[in-house]
Design an enzyme around this catalytic site. Structure first.
Site, short mmCIF file in Angstrom:
data_model
loop_
_atom_site.label_atom_id
_atom_site.label_comp_id
_atom_site.label_asym_id
_atom_site.label_seq_id
_atom_site.Cartn_x
_atom_site.Cartn_y
_atom_site.Cartn_z
N LYS A 120 0.82 -1.22 0.00
CA LYS A 120 0.00 0.00 0.00
C LYS A 120 0.85 1.27 0.00
O LYS A 120 0.32 2.37 -0.14
CB LYS A 120 -0.91 0.01 1.24
CG LYS A 120 -2.00 -1.04 1.18
CD LYS A 120 -2.80 -1.11 2.46
CE LYS A 120 -2.23 -2.10 3.45
NZ LYS A 120 -2.27 -3.51 3.08
N VAL A 150 -6.42 -2.65 -1.58
CA VAL A 150 -7.59 -2.36 -0.74
C VAL A 150 -8.63 -3.46 -0.99
O VAL A 150 -8.98 -3.75 -2.13
CB VAL A 150 -8.24 -1.01 -1.10
CG1 VAL A 150 -9.32 -0.65 -0.07
CG2 VAL A 150 -7.22 0.10 -1.17
N GLU A 208 -1.35 -7.78 9.45
CA GLU A 208 -0.06 -7.39 8.88
C GLU A 208 1.04 -8.12 9.65
O GLU A 208 0.79 -8.60 10.78
CB GLU A 208 0.13 -5.87 9.05
CG GLU A 208 -0.76 -5.04 8.16
CD GLU A 208 -0.41 -5.17 6.69
OE1 GLU A 208 0.75 -5.02 6.31
OE2 GLU A 208 -1.34 -5.44 5.90
N ASP A 219 -3.01 0.84 8.91
CA ASP A 219 -3.34 0.11 7.68
C ASP A 219 -4.63 0.68 7.05
O ASP A 219 -4.70 0.87 5.83
CB ASP A 219 -3.53 -1.38 8.04
CG ASP A 219 -3.87 -2.22 6.82
OD1 ASP A 219 -3.05 -2.26 5.89
OD2 ASP A 219 -4.97 -2.81 6.81
N LYS A 223 -5.34 2.59 3.39
CA LYS A 223 -6.39 2.21 2.44
C LYS A 223 -7.30 3.40 2.12
O LYS A 223 -7.72 3.59 0.98
CB LYS A 223 -7.21 1.05 3.02
CG LYS A 223 -6.41 -0.25 3.03
CD LYS A 223 -7.14 -1.34 3.77
CE LYS A 223 -6.34 -2.64 3.71
NZ LYS A 223 -6.84 -3.66 4.63
N GLY A 337 -6.39 -12.06 3.74
CA GLY A 337 -5.98 -13.45 3.55
C GLY A 337 -5.11 -13.57 2.32
O GLY A 337 -5.30 -12.85 1.33
N1 NAP Z 1 -1.45 -11.09 4.36
C1 NAP Z 1 -2.57 -10.56 3.83
O1 NAP Z 1 -3.68 -11.06 3.99
C2 NAP Z 1 -2.50 -9.32 2.99
C3 NAP Z 1 -3.65 -8.84 2.38
C4 NAP Z 1 -3.58 -7.72 1.56
C5 NAP Z 1 -2.38 -7.09 1.37
N2 NAP Z 1 -1.26 -7.57 2.01
C6 NAP Z 1 -0.01 -6.87 1.77
O2 NAP Z 1 0.90 -7.75 1.11
C7 NAP Z 1 2.23 -7.40 1.46
C8 NAP Z 1 2.95 -8.65 1.96
O3 NAP Z 1 2.30 -9.13 3.12
P1 NAP Z 1 2.74 -10.54 3.76
O4 NAP Z 1 1.68 -10.87 4.72
O5 NAP Z 1 3.12 -11.49 2.69
O6 NAP Z 1 4.11 -10.09 4.53
P2 NAP Z 1 5.32 -11.05 5.00
O7 NAP Z 1 4.87 -12.45 5.16
O8 NAP Z 1 5.99 -10.37 6.13
O9 NAP Z 1 6.33 -11.00 3.74
C9 NAP Z 1 6.99 -9.81 3.40
C10 NAP Z 1 8.06 -10.15 2.39
O10 NAP Z 1 8.63 -8.94 1.90
C11 NAP Z 1 10.07 -9.12 1.85
N3 NAP Z 1 10.77 -7.86 1.89
C12 NAP Z 1 10.82 -6.95 2.89
N4 NAP Z 1 11.62 -5.92 2.54
C13 NAP Z 1 12.09 -6.20 1.30
C14 NAP Z 1 12.97 -5.53 0.40
N5 NAP Z 1 13.51 -4.35 0.69
N6 NAP Z 1 13.24 -6.13 -0.78
C15 NAP Z 1 12.68 -7.32 -1.11
N7 NAP Z 1 11.84 -8.00 -0.29
C16 NAP Z 1 11.55 -7.43 0.89
C17 NAP Z 1 10.34 -9.97 3.06
O11 NAP Z 1 11.62 -10.54 2.92
P3 NAP Z 1 12.47 -11.01 4.21
O12 NAP Z 1 11.78 -12.23 4.73
O13 NAP Z 1 13.80 -11.28 3.62
O14 NAP Z 1 12.43 -9.85 5.15
C18 NAP Z 1 9.20 -10.98 2.95
O15 NAP Z 1 9.55 -12.01 2.03
C19 NAP Z 1 2.12 -6.28 2.50
O16 NAP Z 1 2.26 -5.03 1.87
C20 NAP Z 1 0.70 -6.42 3.03
O17 NAP Z 1 0.17 -5.19 3.48
C21 NAP Z 1 -1.29 -8.66 2.78
#
Ligand code: NAP
Length: 355
Positions: A120, A150, A208, A219, A223, A337
């Site tokens: 976001k 969003v 998050e 968050d 949005k 999710g």
């Molecule tokens: N989970 C949900 O349901 C959901 C829903 C909608 C949107 N989102 C959005 O989707 C995104 C990811 O969420 P997530 O739940 O997958 O988070 P997550 O499990 O914490 O994964 C984040 C990933 O980003 C990587 N990362 C962080 N900094 C980086 C950089 N500078 N260069 C390259 N990679 C980097 C991390 O790598 P490392 O492990 O090496 O740190 C990790 O692999 C977020 O923006 C979140 O707001 C999530």
């Protein structure tokens, strides 16, 4: 005699993924299952996290596992930045929550690289960055796929843009915009500690990476900024009044200590729950904006309020515009999710590929 011109074939479109966490993993799984069903997708070129970047070939799942096993470095790296090699027409998917990565969106677009994002911080942080992204989009033929930012792919942004494109003025938008907070307030019953529910939501991947980002309202603020800007309102982050659920002492803790201190939430949340019971209403965490301002916070809603319904991680959003003055347009559905978020990312990739 006329010469025969032979055009060189356009280079094959390639796909790159940043972020190998919850959403990145679901993205790779869905990519593989769509490929197995014969859906035409760009070739997976490389994937990366903050520790390593790996060329994928035909085995993105294996490279994803190896990337997640790579040693962690302090400070975090951008191992992909030096050799990202993205070319005009390629698609880069941002499944990180990284400000540094969001800062690249504008220049990728300017170079003709399509950007698809769940992050976001491109359009939901500083207004100047959101405007730079909008300008880069207009100055190139690259697309910006943001439907995962969003509502995890619910038709919120597309509906707002369709209304604006049809000449409507958006008067007001308000909604339950956090799937994790919706889940928490659909489950919290004043019996089991609120912090227990937060840990369960985090374990299920609804929050998050740091649940305080949800609980603080940050968050939802992001949005709201994305929705307002898509509605033609140049809302700035500091114009959104946010009533955080996180006490100051909890907010001040480093991320690794915060999970162990979530019980600081319990007493104030129990008090809110009793107030809602006394009024015969329910607790909902609501964000909204109109042309006079924007706010985010916990509200006690009557049970028959348009935003009181739904279940589980449902987002529920009411849009008031020129054509929806008496009754708002209501959009509801699962808004959190990894599965729905990854599906939204791939929808955007496919829309770009098929244009
Ligand atoms: N989970 C949900 O349901 C959901 C829903 C909608 C949107 N989102 C959005 O989707 C995104 C990811 O969420 P997530 O739940 O997958 O988070 P997550 O499990 O914490 O994964 C984040 C990933 O980003 C990587 N990362 C962080 N900094 C980086 C950089 N500078 N260069 C390259 N990679 C980097 C991390 O790598 P490392 O492990 O090496 O740190 C990790 O692999 C977020 O923006 C979140 O707001 C999530």
């Amino acid at each position: 005699m006329s010469a025969v011109l032979t055009l060189a074939p356009a280079p094959a479109r390639r796909l790159a993924l940043l972020g190998t966490g919850t959403v990145g993993t679901a993205f790779v799984q869905r990519y593989q299952s769509l490929l197995a069903r014969g859906v035409a997708l760009p070739q997976f070129s490389w994937l990366a996290n903050s520790r390593t970047a790996r060329v994928c070939g035909h085995a993105p799942e294996q490279e994803l596992q190896l990337a997640n096993l790579a040693a962690r470095t302090t400070p975090a790296l951008q191992p992909w930045a030096e050799a990202e090699g993205l070319q005009r027409g390629d698609v880069v998917v941002d499944a990180t929550a990284s400000d540094e990565v969001a800062n690249w969106h504008e220049q990728w677009l300017a170079r003709g690289v399509h950007v698809v994002t769940a992050n976001k911080l491109g359009q939901g942080a500083q207004l100047a960055r959101a405007q730079a992204i909008a300008d880069s989009r207009q100055g190139s033929d690259a697309q910006y796929g943001d439907s995962a930012t969003v509502g995890a792919g619910l038709p919120l942004l597309s509906s707002l843009r369709a209304l604006v494109a049809g000449g409507d003025r958006i008067h007001r938008v308000e909604g339950v915009l956090s799937g994790s907070l919706a889940w928490l307030f659909h489950h919290y019953d004043g019996q089991r500690a609120f912090s227990d529910w937060v840990r369960e939501a985090a374990g299920a991947g609804y929050t998050e990476p740091d649940p305080r980002v949800d609980l603080s309202g940050e968050d939802v603020r992001r949005k709201l900024l994305i929705l307002a800007r898509a509605s033609g309102i140049a809302l700035r982050a500091e114009q959104v009044r946010v009533a955080s659920l996180v006490p100051n002492a909890l907010a001040a803790l480093p991320a690794d200590a915060a999970l162990g201190a979530l019980s600081q939430l319990d007493a104030p949340l129990l008090e809110y729950w009793h107030q809602a019971q006394t009024k015969g209403g329910c607790l909902r965490f609501v964000g909204g904006f109109d042309h006079d301002g924007a706010s985010v916070g916990l509200r006690i809603l009557p049970l028959d309020h348009p935003l009181a319904g739904g279940a589980q991680t449902d987002n529920r959003v009411a849009i008031h515009s020129d054509r929806y003055q008496q009754q708002p347009l209501l959009i509801q559905g699962p808004g959190a999710g990894a599965g729905v978020t990854a599906a939204a990312l791939l929808d955007d990739v496919l829309a770009i590929v098929r244009r």
